[in-house]
Design a protein around this motif. Structure first.
Motif, PDB file in Angstrom:
ATOM      1  N   PHE A 204      -1.937  11.088   3.128  1.00 50.99           N
ATOM      2  CA  PHE A 204      -1.138  10.610   4.243  1.00 50.99           C
ATOM      3  C   PHE A 204      -1.541   9.169   4.555  1.00 50.99           C
ATOM      4  O   PHE A 204      -2.735   8.835   4.565  1.00 50.99           O
ATOM      5  N   LEU A 205      -0.559   8.320   4.814  1.00 48.33           N
ATOM      6  CA  LEU A 205      -0.818   6.924   5.177  1.00 48.33           C
ATOM      7  C   LEU A 205      -0.606   6.760   6.676  1.00 48.33           C
ATOM      8  O   LEU A 205       0.498   6.984   7.191  1.00 48.33           O
ATOM      9  N   HIS A 206      -1.677   6.370   7.362  1.00 45.34           N
ATOM     10  CA  HIS A 206      -1.626   6.094   8.792  1.00 45.34           C
ATOM     11  C   HIS A 206      -1.815   4.603   9.024  1.00 45.34           C
ATOM     12  O   HIS A 206      -2.676   3.975   8.393  1.00 45.34           O
ATOM     13  N   VAL A 207      -1.023   4.044   9.929  1.00 40.40           N
ATOM     14  CA  VAL A 207      -1.093   2.625  10.252  1.00 40.40           C
ATOM     15  C   VAL A 207      -1.221   2.449  11.758  1.00 40.40           C
ATOM     16  O   VAL A 207      -0.359   2.907  12.520  1.00 40.40           O
ATOM     17  N   ASP A 208      -2.307   1.813  12.178  1.00 41.41           N
ATOM     18  CA  ASP A 208      -2.442   1.395  13.576  1.00 41.41           C
ATOM     19  C   ASP A 208      -1.630   0.109  13.717  1.00 41.41           C
ATOM     20  O   ASP A 208      -2.041  -0.950  13.251  1.00 41.41           O
ATOM     21  N   ALA A 209      -0.480   0.223  14.361  1.00 37.49           N
ATOM     22  CA  ALA A 209       0.447  -0.906  14.478  1.00 37.49           C
ATOM     23  C   ALA A 209       0.507  -1.448  15.894  1.00 37.49           C
ATOM     24  O   ALA A 209       1.509  -2.055  16.290  1.00 37.49           O
TER      25      ALA A 209
ATOM     26  N   ARG B 233       7.392   5.742   3.193  1.00 38.21           N
ATOM     27  CA  ARG B 233       6.106   6.284   2.709  1.00 38.21           C
ATOM     28  C   ARG B 233       4.980   6.101   3.722  1.00 38.21           C
ATOM     29  O   ARG B 233       3.868   6.587   3.515  1.00 38.21           O
ATOM     30  N   ILE B 234       5.248   5.415   4.829  1.00 41.43           N
ATOM     31  CA  ILE B 234       4.265   5.338   5.919  1.00 41.43           C
ATOM     32  C   ILE B 234       4.442   6.595   6.757  1.00 41.43           C
ATOM     33  O   ILE B 234       5.449   6.768   7.442  1.00 41.43           O
ATOM     34  N   ASP B 235       3.465   7.467   6.715  1.00 40.96           N
ATOM     35  CA  ASP B 235       3.608   8.772   7.354  1.00 40.96           C
ATOM     36  C   ASP B 235       3.421   8.719   8.861  1.00 40.96           C
ATOM     37  O   ASP B 235       4.107   9.435   9.606  1.00 40.96           O
ATOM     38  N   LEU B 236       2.476   7.892   9.328  1.00 41.48           N
ATOM     39  CA  LEU B 236       2.072   7.912  10.734  1.00 41.48           C
ATOM     40  C   LEU B 236       1.888   6.483  11.233  1.00 41.48           C
ATOM     41  O   LEU B 236       1.165   5.689  10.619  1.00 41.48           O
TER      42      LEU B 236
ATOM     43  N   LYS C 253       1.783  -0.515  30.583  1.00 44.43           N
ATOM     44  CA  LYS C 253       0.556   0.151  30.166  1.00 44.43           C
ATOM     45  C   LYS C 253       0.698   1.660  30.377  1.00 44.43           C
ATOM     46  O   LYS C 253       1.457   2.109  31.217  1.00 44.43           O
ATOM     47  N   GLY C 254      -0.086   2.407  29.605  1.00 37.64           N
ATOM     48  CA  GLY C 254      -0.122   3.854  29.810  1.00 37.64           C
ATOM     49  C   GLY C 254       0.883   4.632  29.000  1.00 37.64           C
ATOM     50  O   GLY C 254       1.018   5.844  29.195  1.00 37.64           O
ATOM     51  N   VAL C 255       1.573   3.966  28.067  1.00 35.08           N
ATOM     52  CA  VAL C 255       2.539   4.673  27.234  1.00 35.08           C
ATOM     53  C   VAL C 255       2.507   4.094  25.827  1.00 35.08           C
ATOM     54  O   VAL C 255       2.241   2.913  25.622  1.00 35.08           O
ATOM     55  N   GLY C 256       2.754   4.960  24.873  1.00 33.49           N
ATOM     56  CA  GLY C 256       2.828   4.553  23.479  1.00 33.49           C
ATOM     57  C   GLY C 256       3.519   5.653  22.712  1.00 33.49           C
ATOM     58  O   GLY C 256       4.163   6.534  23.293  1.00 33.49           O
ATOM     59  N   ALA C 257       3.385   5.608  21.392  1.00 34.01           N
ATOM     60  CA  ALA C 257       4.019   6.636  20.583  1.00 34.01           C
ATOM     61  C   ALA C 257       3.293   6.769  19.261  1.00 34.01           C
ATOM     62  O   ALA C 257       2.626   5.844  18.802  1.00 34.01           O
ATOM     63  N   LEU C 258       3.425   7.934  18.683  1.00 26.31           N
ATOM     64  CA  LEU C 258       3.039   8.178  17.306  1.00 26.31           C
ATOM     65  C   LEU C 258       4.310   8.525  16.547  1.00 26.31           C
ATOM     66  O   LEU C 258       4.991   9.498  16.880  1.00 26.31           O
ATOM     67  N   VAL C 259       4.648   7.709  15.570  1.00 21.18           N
ATOM     68  CA  VAL C 259       5.770   8.021  14.691  1.00 21.18           C
ATOM     69  C   VAL C 259       5.209   8.854  13.548  1.00 21.18           C
ATOM     70  O   VAL C 259       4.325   8.406  12.810  1.00 21.18           O
ATOM     71  N   ALA C 260       5.690  10.073  13.425  1.00 27.88           N
ATOM     72  CA  ALA C 260       5.211  11.014  12.400  1.00 27.88           C
ATOM     73  C   ALA C 260       6.388  11.345  11.489  1.00 27.88           C
ATOM     74  O   ALA C 260       7.189  12.234  11.785  1.00 27.88           O
ATOM     75  N   ARG C 261       6.495  10.605  10.382  1.00 26.09           N
ATOM     76  CA  ARG C 261       7.644  10.735   9.486  1.00 26.09           C
ATOM     77  C   ARG C 261       7.560  12.003   8.629  1.00 26.09           C
ATOM     78  O   ARG C 261       6.497  12.400   8.170  1.00 26.09           O
ATOM     79  N   ARG C 262       8.723  12.577   8.389  1.00 26.03           N
ATOM     80  CA  ARG C 262       8.813  13.709   7.473  1.00 26.03           C
ATOM     81  C   ARG C 262       8.757  13.212   6.025  1.00 26.03           C
ATOM     82  O   ARG C 262       9.183  12.107   5.718  1.00 26.03           O
TER      83      ARG C 262
ATOM     84  N   ILE D 249       0.842  -1.203   0.000  1.00 23.02           N
ATOM     85  CA  ILE D 249       0.000   0.000   0.000  1.00 23.02           C
ATOM     86  C   ILE D 249       0.878   1.254   0.000  1.00 23.02           C
ATOM     87  O   ILE D 249       0.638   2.201  -0.752  1.00 23.02           O
ATOM     88  N   ALA D 250       1.908   1.237   0.837  1.00 20.10           N
ATOM     89  CA  ALA D 250       2.809   2.389   0.922  1.00 20.10           C
ATOM     90  C   ALA D 250       3.486   2.642  -0.417  1.00 20.10           C
ATOM     91  O   ALA D 250       3.574   3.792  -0.881  1.00 20.10           O
ATOM     92  N   GLU D 251       3.948   1.582  -1.055  1.00 17.44           N
ATOM     93  CA  GLU D 251       4.627   1.741  -2.341  1.00 17.44           C
ATOM     94  C   GLU D 251       3.666   2.306  -3.388  1.00 17.44           C
ATOM     95  O   GLU D 251       4.036   3.171  -4.193  1.00 17.44           O
ATOM     96  N   GLY D 252       2.421   1.836  -3.371  1.00 17.24           N
ATOM     97  CA  GLY D 252       1.431   2.308  -4.334  1.00 17.24           C
ATOM     98  C   GLY D 252       1.022   3.748  -4.130  1.00 17.24           C
ATOM     99  O   GLY D 252       0.493   4.386  -5.048  1.00 17.24           O
ATOM    100  N   LEU D 253       1.265   4.280  -2.943  1.00 16.33           N
ATOM    101  CA  LEU D 253       0.901   5.667  -2.649  1.00 16.33           C
ATOM    102  C   LEU D 253       2.008   6.667  -2.980  1.00 16.33           C
ATOM    103  O   LEU D 253       1.813   7.876  -2.819  1.00 16.33           O
ATOM    104  N   ARG D 254       3.140   6.173  -3.428  1.00 16.25           N
ATOM    105  CA  ARG D 254       4.221   7.109  -3.785  1.00 16.25           C
ATOM    106  C   ARG D 254       3.733   8.047  -4.883  1.00 16.25           C
ATOM    107  O   ARG D 254       3.123   7.630  -5.856  1.00 16.25           O
TER     108      ARG D 254
END
Length: 377
Positions: free
Chosen positions: A173-178, A192-195, A207-216, A163-168
């Motif tokens: 914006f491509l968001h992935v719940d990982a 190409r995975i933005d978020l 528990k109680g912690v996570g992250a959002l990776v927000a690529r440039r 999916i990421a490759e096809g969106l080039r």
């Protein structure tokens, strides 16, 4: 002893991670925002180390990691945080799937209520969204594509890299719940995975912690706007005092996931083989594409065994779930299985079994013996 097999709800804490959490909770308890003494400096250093460790797990830059309370908050920040910028750019078309966690479905529902046009993609019985399903819907107005990495109920892996490759070349914006795949399954390293949304407690962290990776993209960060205000932490996207002990724990969990990914996978495959071999003699249906699924999850219906009755019979043997933890307290048929087209009687019988490298061998004879009185051919 009851064997815990509900790791998709939450994983056990890796002992080495627990040691890190306790250190920064009890000994190195400084505030990472304190600039005038060594306690603050050491806390800041611990956060920087964790940022590097999380980033390394998905081949991102440390400055692209925003710490949050978990994937639910990260999903909300990614989806709702983009809304204003997408409206301003006229990118008011969203593509997502009917398989998503409620933490994605409900924020996108909010976008739809605000005037966004949403295409909800559905899978077949394999439970998998295929790349061409997504890419055929992309238009010049598409602002957001949100597709989960690994489904929390079936363990099926979606083709995120394709999916990421096809969106080039596309604006979307491509968001992935990982939450379920981070640190366990490949597919998250494409630039190409933005978020990317992640949770500590799904990868043997706290528990109680996570992250959002927000690529440039080049020099441009995703145009996120904060959902909360009141401080400058995390580049102004997530205000509040950083929970250093939890962040350090997430970092260590990320490091260990990368270092031990293969041996963990092998152990989980062993458990999966034991489980599937153990149930081979009784009538059952496994839901989802077993060729494209993680080693840690099986969703299965035992024919004739109502899920609620089965849970009663298995009490004291195994701890399992009849659905996602966010909805199982008020039982309803799985929206995931419904989207896949699973017949109602099979949905009523479905149980989710999920384990980890820390799980002992499941007592398959006892499990089958407990279920057999409920079964029919």
């Amino acid at each position: 002893m009851t064997i815990y097999m509900d790791c998709n709800a939450t994983t056990p804490l890796e002992p080495a991670v627990g040691a890190v959490v306790r250190r920064y909770l009890e000994e190195e308890y400084g505030n990472a925002g304190s600039r005038t003494h060594e306690f603050g400096a050491r806390a800041k250093s611990a956060v920087a180390t964790a940022r590097n460790q999380v980033a390394a797990a998905v081949s991102a830059e440390p400055t692209e990691v925003v710490f949050t309370s978990g994937a639910t908050e990260s999903n909300n920040l990614a989806i709702l945080g983009l809304a204003d910028a997408l409206k301003e750019r006229g990118l008011t078309h969203v593509i997502s799937t009917a398989l998503e966690h409620k933490a994605v479905l409900e924020p996108i529902d909010r976008l739809e209520a605000e005037g966004f046009r949403v295409d909800w993609l559905t899978p077949g019985l394999d439970g998998r969204i295929h790349a061409d399903q997504v890419l055929q819907r992309v238009s010049a107005e598409t602002g957001l594509v949100s597709v989960m990495h690994v489904n929390n109920e079936t363990g099926v892996v979606n083709p995120i890299e394709a999916i990421a490759e096809g969106l080039r070349g596309q604006q979307a914006f491509l968001h992935v719940d990982a939450a379920q795949g981070f640190g366990k399954a490949p597919g998250l390293t494409s630039a190409r995975i933005d978020l990317i949304s992640i949770s500590g407690h799904k990868v043997y962290g706290p528990k109680g912690v996570g992250a959002l990776v927000a690529r440039r993209r080049g020099l441009q960060r995703p145009p996120l706007r904060p959902l909360m205000v009141g401080g400058g932490q995390e580049r102004g996207l997530r205000p509040g005092t950083l929970p250093v002990h939890l962040i350090a724990g997430l970092g260590e969990a990320s490091r260990l996931a990368v270092a031990h990914r293969e041996e963990r996978r092998v152990r989980c495959e062993e458990i999966k083989h034991l489980f599937l071999s153990g149930i081979a003699s009784v009538p059952h249906t496994v839901h989802g594409d077993t060729e494209h699924s993680v080693a840690t999850t099986v969703n299965v219906s035992f024919h004739g065994a109502d899920a609620e009755a089965a849970l009663v019979c298995l009490k004291g043997i195994v701890a399992i779930s009849n659905g996602a933890a966010c909805t199982s307290s008020a039982y309803q048929y799985s929206h995931v299985l419904k989207a896949m087209g699973v017949p109602e009687k099979r949905m009523r019988e479905s149980l989710r079994w999920s384990w980890s490298h820390l799980t002992p061998d499941p007592p398959m004879q006892a499990i089958v013996a407990a279920l057999r009185p409920l079964l029919r051919g």
